[in-house]
Write an enzyme that holds these catalytic residues in place. Structure first.
Site, PDB file in Angstrom:
ATOM      1  N   GLY A  69       0.817  -1.199   0.000  1.00 41.26           N
ATOM      2  CA  GLY A  69       0.000   0.000   0.000  1.00 41.26           C
ATOM      3  C   GLY A  69       0.857   1.258   0.000  1.00 41.26           C
ATOM      4  O   GLY A  69       0.504   2.266  -0.630  1.00 41.26           O
ATOM      5  N   THR A  70       1.990   1.220   0.697  1.00 36.41           N
ATOM      6  CA  THR A  70       2.899   2.363   0.699  1.00 36.41           C
ATOM      7  C   THR A  70       3.417   2.651  -0.695  1.00 36.41           C
ATOM      8  O   THR A  70       3.469   3.806  -1.135  1.00 36.41           O
ATOM      9  CB  THR A  70       4.066   2.108   1.667  1.00 36.41           C
ATOM     10  OG1 THR A  70       3.557   2.047   3.001  1.00 36.41           O
ATOM     11  CG2 THR A  70       5.115   3.200   1.573  1.00 36.41           C
ATOM     12  N   GLN A 177      -7.566   1.892   5.312  1.00 33.25           N
ATOM     13  CA  GLN A 177      -8.300   1.464   6.500  1.00 33.25           C
ATOM     14  C   GLN A 177      -9.766   1.161   6.227  1.00 33.25           C
ATOM     15  O   GLN A 177     -10.388   0.409   6.973  1.00 33.25           O
ATOM     16  CB  GLN A 177      -8.197   2.542   7.585  1.00 33.25           C
ATOM     17  CG  GLN A 177      -6.856   2.599   8.279  1.00 33.25           C
ATOM     18  CD  GLN A 177      -6.527   1.334   9.048  1.00 33.25           C
ATOM     19  OE1 GLN A 177      -7.404   0.576   9.469  1.00 33.25           O
ATOM     20  NE2 GLN A 177      -5.241   1.074   9.225  1.00 33.25           N
ATOM     21  N   SER A 194      -4.244  -1.305   0.757  1.00 31.37           N
ATOM     22  CA  SER A 194      -3.270  -2.324   1.144  1.00 31.37           C
ATOM     23  C   SER A 194      -3.987  -3.569   1.631  1.00 31.37           C
ATOM     24  O   SER A 194      -4.851  -3.496   2.509  1.00 31.37           O
ATOM     25  CB  SER A 194      -2.366  -1.775   2.246  1.00 31.37           C
ATOM     26  OG  SER A 194      -1.318  -2.667   2.537  1.00 31.37           O
ATOM     27  N   ALA A 195      -3.618  -4.725   1.084  1.00 29.92           N
ATOM     28  CA  ALA A 195      -4.366  -5.960   1.326  1.00 29.92           C
ATOM     29  C   ALA A 195      -4.310  -6.432   2.764  1.00 29.92           C
ATOM     30  O   ALA A 195      -5.283  -7.001   3.276  1.00 29.92           O
ATOM     31  CB  ALA A 195      -3.861  -7.065   0.395  1.00 29.92           C
ATOM     32  N   HIS A 196      -3.192  -6.242   3.450  1.00 27.37           N
ATOM     33  CA  HIS A 196      -3.094  -6.790   4.806  1.00 27.37           C
ATOM     34  C   HIS A 196      -3.986  -6.050   5.799  1.00 27.37           C
ATOM     35  O   HIS A 196      -4.165  -6.504   6.925  1.00 27.37           O
ATOM     36  CB  HIS A 196      -1.648  -6.804   5.292  1.00 27.37           C
ATOM     37  CG  HIS A 196      -1.068  -5.465   5.613  1.00 27.37           C
ATOM     38  ND1 HIS A 196      -0.562  -4.628   4.658  1.00 27.37           N
ATOM     39  CD2 HIS A 196      -0.917  -4.815   6.784  1.00 27.37           C
ATOM     40  CE1 HIS A 196      -0.122  -3.530   5.222  1.00 27.37           C
ATOM     41  NE2 HIS A 196      -0.328  -3.612   6.517  1.00 27.37           N
ATOM     42  N   CYS A 320       5.624   7.746  23.848  1.00 27.11           N
ATOM     43  CA  CYS A 320       6.396   6.819  24.685  1.00 27.11           C
ATOM     44  C   CYS A 320       6.544   5.440  24.054  1.00 27.11           C
ATOM     45  O   CYS A 320       7.226   4.583  24.605  1.00 27.11           O
ATOM     46  CB  CYS A 320       5.729   6.677  26.044  1.00 27.11           C
ATOM     47  SG  CYS A 320       5.535   8.228  26.915  1.00 27.11           S
TER      48      CYS A 320
END
Length: 461
Positions: A69-70, A177, A194-196, A320
């Site tokens: 996807g990136t 998303q 993005s598939a995942h 953090c």
């Protein structure tokens, strides 16, 4: 062990597993070849492209598969900017886009282009009018995610798309998303996913470019995937990605409604069970499976580790929990608390019992972390005669500066001030957020001669 981080990567859908195994035997050959094995592979690739295009809402010849996807985002942004370079070099994005979009924008600006970030409100959504106002005459491309990856807020894609259409600017939508939950509203020019994120295998992305959009692929040319995604296609993974997308979309309405009930329970119960908590993101216009909240006086990394020890896998946008020790750019843009940030994103099949157990465990975990950090239970009552105090928190990381502020606010009279000295970037976000949550007045900041920043808080009550 309940896995509550589907927004990072959803578990592999059973249909994806079946399709992946089957295509390992049938789809190993080069789909560009004309012999029998190549023709069989080509049929599988064409069928996967048709299924994915149907889910996206575009023509099959408008969609290509990318290695991630990136990569889809990088290729989409760079190709659209290059295709419209005669119009101008301005890229307009929202301040809460995924890092893949923002990193591409930073590279564009470093190369001499112009990057404009549109701010968001406290829910994480852009104002369509503000986005429209940012579309200058030299705008080559606009980018807006369909839903935020950290807080789940859905963006006004349809309204922004209409504004872009009115001035002739293409809109790229990052739908990573949301695509598994339903189609993106009409009006977009380019779309990446993005598939995942929907239960397909990792290493498969989608890039759709509408016909008529000026697009010039960057980098060395390649004869595969219309020249927009070079390299040999990972056909088994592509087939599994397309099959799982079709499967999750068929289940989306029923599963989304079921998970929304569970998320509503978390949104309502966490502030009741845990004091000093801020639930962030839009309460209505949001993804059905995702909720994010931040806890005062809590070290985010420790909180996530303790939840993991209790059997819950969650994630965070807290400073953090990052190697950079800077707040999440999403939380920073929203102006909300970043301390002790927890993102819960439920995968399909999450049970009501798992959510109930999470709610039962969370209060004790938060209390334990606060006790170890020495968080205040109640404020001291004796006011300082001078009416002002200085708290030196230089060199101390979140949430210590806010904890030390909370410990002493009761020592100054109403109208008095506490100045917190801090060199932690998270303080710029968390101290104003603490003031809003506790009904105190944030007076502003100034550089401190000894290094760091001085944050001034005035006691109101």
């Amino acid at each position: 062990m309940p896995y509550f981080d589907a927004a990072s990567a959803a578990p592999l859908h059973p249909v994806a597993r079946q399709a992946l195994l089957a295509s390992l035997d049938e789809g190993w050959a080069d789909p560009a070849r004309l012999y029998r094995e190549g023709r069989r592979a080509r049929l599988l690739l064409d069928a996967a492209r048709e299924a994915a295009a149907e889910a996206v809402g575009c023509r099959p010849d408008e969609l290509v598969f990318t290695p991630s996807g990136t990569r889809a985002v990088h290729s989409g942004v760079s190709g659209a900017l290059a295709g419209r370079r005669r119009v101008g070099n301005r890229l307009v994005v929202s301040a809460v886009e995924h890092s893949s979009v923002l990193h591409t924008g930073e590279a564009h600006a470093a190369a001499g282009g112009t990057l404009t970030e549109v701010p968001v409100g406290r829910t994480g959504a852009v104002d369509p009018d503000a986005f429209a106002a940012a579309l200058a005459a030299d705008t080559a491309l606009a980018c807006l995610q369909s839903a935020n990856h950290e807080v789940g807020t859905e963006q006004p894609v349809a309204e922004v798309a209409e504004a872009c259409r009115a001035v002739g600017v293409p809109l790229l939508v990052d739908a990573a998303q949301s695509l598994g939950w339903g189609p993106v509203p009409e009006g977009w020019s380019l779309l990446a996913a993005s598939a995942h994120k929907w239960g397909g295998p990792a290493g498969v992305g989608l890039l759709a470019v509408r016909k008529g959009v000026r697009f010039a692929p960057q980098g060395p040319s390649d004869e595969r995937e219309s020249g927009r995604a070079p390299g040999f296609e990972n056909l088994p993974a592509i087939v599994a990605a397309a099959a799982s997308l079709r499967a999750v979309r068929a289940e989306a309405a029923a599963e989304g409604a079921r998970l929304r009930v569970l998320v509503d329970r978390i949104r309502a119960r966490v502030p009741e069970l845990v004091p000093d908590v801020e639930v962030v993101g839009d309460p209505v216009r949001r993804l059905p499976h995702l909720v994010t909240f931040s806890c005062l006086y809590v070290d985010g990394e420790t909180l996530l580790s303790e939840l993991d020890r209790e059997g819950f896998s969650v994630s965070s946008g807290s400073s953090c929990t990052s190697s950079t020790l800077t707040p999440s750019h999403v939380l920073r843009a929203m102006g909300v608390l970043s301390e002790g940030n927890v993102r819960v994103s439920l995968p399909a099949g999450t049970s009501s019992e798992d959510v109930d157990r999470f709610l039962a465990v969370l209060p004790g975990v938060v209390t334990g972390v606060r006790e170890r950090l020495g968080a205040p239970v109640s404020a001291p009552s004796a006011p300082a005669p001078s009416g002002s105090l200085v708290v030196d928190s230089l060199g101390k990381r979140c949430p210590i500066p806010v904890i030390e502020l909370a410990k002493v606010i009761g020592e100054v009279p109403v109208g008095g001030t506490v100045t917190v000295l801090s060199d932690d970037a998270a303080a710029r976000l968390d101290i104003p957020a603490w003031c809003e949550m506790r009904g105190q007045s944030y007076e502003g900041e100034s550089p401190w001669a000894g290094g760091g920043v001085a944050y001034v808080v005035r006691r109101v009550s």
